[in-house]
Write an enzyme that holds these catalytic residues in place. Structure first.
Site, PDB file in Angstrom:
ATOM      1  N   ARG A 186       0.839  -1.288   0.053  1.00 11.27           N
ATOM      2  CA  ARG A 186      -0.051   0.070   0.087  1.00 11.27           C
ATOM      3  C   ARG A 186       0.813   1.210  -0.019  1.00 11.27           C
ATOM      4  O   ARG A 186       1.699   1.652   0.998  1.00 11.27           O
ATOM      5  CB  ARG A 186      -0.805   0.068   1.142  1.00 11.27           C
ATOM      6  CG  ARG A 186      -1.441   1.443   1.656  1.00 11.27           C
ATOM      7  CD  ARG A 186      -2.476   1.200   2.669  1.00 11.27           C
ATOM      8  NE  ARG A 186      -2.016   0.753   4.130  1.00 11.27           N
ATOM      9  CZ  ARG A 186      -1.469   1.644   4.730  1.00 11.27           C
ATOM     10  NH1 ARG A 186      -1.018   2.567   4.588  1.00 11.27           N
ATOM     11  NH2 ARG A 186      -1.165   1.146   6.124  1.00 11.27           N
ATOM     12  N   TYR A 212       4.265   5.864  11.272  1.00  9.99           N
ATOM     13  CA  TYR A 212       4.678   4.672  11.842  1.00  9.99           C
ATOM     14  C   TYR A 212       5.365   3.787  10.641  1.00  9.99           C
ATOM     15  O   TYR A 212       6.019   2.661  10.959  1.00  9.99           O
ATOM     16  CB  TYR A 212       3.330   3.976  12.036  1.00  9.99           C
ATOM     17  CG  TYR A 212       2.272   3.638  11.047  1.00  9.99           C
ATOM     18  CD1 TYR A 212       2.533   2.900   9.763  1.00  9.99           C
ATOM     19  CD2 TYR A 212       1.279   4.530  11.106  1.00  9.99           C
ATOM     20  CE1 TYR A 212       1.464   2.832   8.831  1.00  9.99           C
ATOM     21  CE2 TYR A 212       0.216   4.655   9.892  1.00  9.99           C
ATOM     22  CZ  TYR A 212       0.277   3.708   8.898  1.00  9.99           C
ATOM     23  OH  TYR A 212      -0.532   3.753   7.979  1.00  9.99           O
ATOM     24  N   HIS A 230      -3.699   4.188   4.906  1.00  8.89           N
ATOM     25  CA  HIS A 230      -4.676   3.286   5.123  1.00  8.89           C
ATOM     26  C   HIS A 230      -6.012   3.891   4.429  1.00  8.89           C
ATOM     27  O   HIS A 230      -6.612   3.181   3.816  1.00  8.89           O
ATOM     28  CB  HIS A 230      -4.633   2.968   6.577  1.00  8.89           C
ATOM     29  CG  HIS A 230      -5.805   2.210   6.744  1.00  8.89           C
ATOM     30  ND1 HIS A 230      -6.114   0.957   6.313  1.00  8.89           N
ATOM     31  CD2 HIS A 230      -6.881   2.393   7.264  1.00  8.89           C
ATOM     32  CE1 HIS A 230      -7.195   0.550   6.632  1.00  8.89           C
ATOM     33  NE2 HIS A 230      -7.958   1.516   7.482  1.00  8.89           N
TER      34      HIS A 230
HETATM   35  C1  LIG Z   1     -14.265  -6.117  12.977  1.00 12.99           C
HETATM   36  C2  LIG Z   1     -13.245  -4.817  12.801  1.00 12.99           C
HETATM   37  N1  LIG Z   1     -12.271  -4.806  13.659  1.00 12.99           N
HETATM   38  C3  LIG Z   1     -11.547  -3.469  13.527  1.00 12.99           C
HETATM   39  C4  LIG Z   1     -11.637  -2.685  12.438  1.00 12.99           C
HETATM   40  C5  LIG Z   1     -10.777  -1.245  12.294  1.00 12.99           C
HETATM   41  N2  LIG Z   1      -9.927  -1.422  11.237  1.00 12.99           N
HETATM   42  C6  LIG Z   1     -10.346  -0.830   9.948  1.00 12.99           C
HETATM   43  S1  LIG Z   1      -9.281  -1.271   8.748  1.00 12.99           S
HETATM   44  C7  LIG Z   1      -8.182  -2.158   9.869  1.00 12.99           C
HETATM   45  C8  LIG Z   1      -6.892  -2.926   9.251  1.00 12.99           C
HETATM   46  C9  LIG Z   1      -7.181  -3.852   8.082  1.00 12.99           C
HETATM   47  O1  LIG Z   1      -5.969  -4.199   7.680  1.00 12.99           O
HETATM   48  P1  LIG Z   1      -5.841  -5.130   6.520  1.00 12.99           P
HETATM   49  O2  LIG Z   1      -6.809  -6.301   6.739  1.00 12.99           O
HETATM   50  O3  LIG Z   1      -4.554  -5.554   6.359  1.00 12.99           O
HETATM   51  O4  LIG Z   1      -6.550  -4.571   4.981  1.00 12.99           O
HETATM   52  P2  LIG Z   1      -6.130  -3.171   4.245  1.00 12.99           P
HETATM   53  O5  LIG Z   1      -6.606  -2.115   4.995  1.00 12.99           O
HETATM   54  O6  LIG Z   1      -4.426  -3.253   4.525  1.00 12.99           O
HETATM   55  O7  LIG Z   1      -6.430  -3.406   3.039  1.00 12.99           O
HETATM   56  C10 LIG Z   1      -8.950  -2.223  11.108  1.00 12.99           C
HETATM   57  C11 LIG Z   1      -8.306  -3.197  12.067  1.00 12.99           C
HETATM   58  C12 LIG Z   1     -12.745  -2.907  11.519  1.00 12.99           C
HETATM   59  N3  LIG Z   1     -13.069  -1.949  10.673  1.00 12.99           N
HETATM   60  N4  LIG Z   1     -13.258  -4.121  11.762  1.00 12.99           N
END
Ligand SMILES: Cc1ncc(C[n+]2csc(CCOP(=O)(O)OP(=O)(O)O)c2C)c(N)n1
Length: 382
Positions: free
Chosen positions: A265, A278, A269
């Site tokens: 990425r 970070y 985010h």
């Molecule tokens: C069930 C849940 N827990 C926590 C969150 C908060 N949250 C939003 S994005 C994220 C990280 C996701 O990372 P990843 O699965 O690697 O996907 P990326 O964003 O890198 O595409 C988190 C923990 C959420 N949206 N839903």
């Protein structure tokens, strides 16, 4: 054990754009390699290239629109174009996709109307597009939840004896979520025709993948009895071939597959995040060297499929799509506030009905100018 699910990801295009033959995957690239009579391989390659270029431009426009206050939020996918466009080009029109929030490139390649790419991020609708018109579920913000929906759908497909397959997208962080692991148990138990497509973009917001997974993520799936592969997610041909292979497995009754596309990425985010807090700047520079579009373009130039005219056409198309996205965003009519209550449940639901009723009375109160207090509350609530 499946080849490529351990260390080095499978790569068909090296970072300098050289195509390397591959014993297992060349079979899935016969059309783009010019080995299918009647297939216009140059046109196919150019359409993939154009989709990547346009997707990147949509992403830049979405980010700009959010910065200008036209969108509430935007989840950039710059750097992930090969994983998204390569896999999307493998998926058939009858197959069903269950995405996370970041698969805007997939939705574009799937043929989403341009306003539908931004509708949800402007807060105008629960879903940008009609899931059944697109055969693609709405953006899912609850991490990993869409994998359960995908497996449920795939089990339905299996019970109905349909020809379709299902693909679900999620990130590396999502693999730590119970939902994803539970969905893999069910997918393996029922041999559901589903492809788990993990875009390992190295970060789950500020959490690096190494904290969540001490072995390559692709190694987890075989523990559930699911065949897996680790591919270079910045190599569009590897992503296309691996997805075609997994879909073939699903359609031929051989059950689920797991693809880990190792990518990066490059942006934040979401637009609400500051990765400089970070992330080491050198890391980004290292990954820029592996840029998926530059890599594919170098390959296409080396085989004479891309020249300055093709580059200019793609850039022109990207600009006009971006302009259309901007126009659609700025002129998008606001929805009726009560539409918030629609499509939440399939049928009437008493608690929701009560909330709607309360909201309607509250709105009428403000519009009728009953008390300055109500108006102040409405302003304050914005
Ligand atoms: C069930 C849940 N827990 C926590 C969150 C908060 N949250 C939003 S994005 C994220 C990280 C996701 O990372 P990843 O699965 O690697 O996907 P990326 O964003 O890198 O595409 C988190 C923990 C959420 N949206 N839903």
């Amino acid at each position: 054990m499946t080849a490529g699910h351990g260390g080095s990801p499978i790569q068909l295009l090296s970072p300098d754009g050289v195509r390397h033959p591959h014993e297992r995957y060349d079979r899935f690239l016969a059309d783009v390699d010019g080995r299918v009579e009647g297939a216009d391989s140059a046109a196919l390659l150019v359409s993939i290239y154009e989709d990547m270029v346009v997707a990147r431009r949509i992403d830049a426009e979405g980010t700009a629109l959010q910065r200008q206050g036209q969108l509430g939020l935007w989840p950039p996918f710059v750097g992930q174009e090969a994983a998204q466009i390569g896999s999307a080009h493998a998926i058939g029109p009858d197959d069903f996709i269950f995405p996370s929030y970041r698969e805007i490139g997939v939705a574009y390649a799937r043929g989403a109307e341009l306003p539908d790419l931004v509708r949800q991020w402007r807060g105008n609708a629960h879903s940008g597009w009609d899931p059944f018109a697109m055969n693609m579920g709405p953006s899912q913000v609850v991490i990993g939840a869409q994998t359960l929906h995908a497996v449920g759908y795939a089990m339905g497909v299996l019970f109905d004896g349909a020809e379709t397959a299902v693909v679900t997208y999620f990130g590396d962080g999502a693999t730590s979520q119970g939902d994803v692991n539970e969905s893999m148990v069910f997918a393996a138990s029922f041999q559901a025709p589903v492809v788990f497509f993990c875009q390992n973009n190295q970060w789950a917001i500020s959490e690096p993948v190494g904290v969540q997974a001490h072995v390559p993520i692709a190694r987890r799936a075989p523990g559930f009895g699911i065949s897996s592969v680790r591919v270079d997610g910045n190599d569009v041909l590897a992503c296309l071939a691996a997805t075609r292979e997994a879909l073939e497995r699903a359609r031929s009754g051989n059950g689920p597959s797991f693809i880990e596309a190792v990518t990066y990425r490059m942006g934040p985010h979401t637009t609400a995040d500051d990765p400089t807090r970070y992330r080491d700047a050198n890391e980004l520079e290292d990954w820029k060297e592996k840029d998926p579009i530059a890599r594919f373009e170098a390959y296409l130039a080396s085989i004479g499929v891309v020249d300055d005219a093709v580059r200019a056409r793609a850039a022109e198309k990207a600009d006009s799509v971006a302009e259309a996205v901007r126009e659609a965003t700025i002129h998008m009519p606001d929805p009726e506030p009560e539409s918030l209550f629609e499509h939440v449940y399939a049928g009437p639901q008493p608690v929701l009905e009560r909330q709607r009723d309360h909201f309607e009375r509250y709105r009428r109160g403000i519009e009728g100018g009953i008390g300055a207090g109500a108006a102040t509350t409405a302003e304050g609530g914005r």
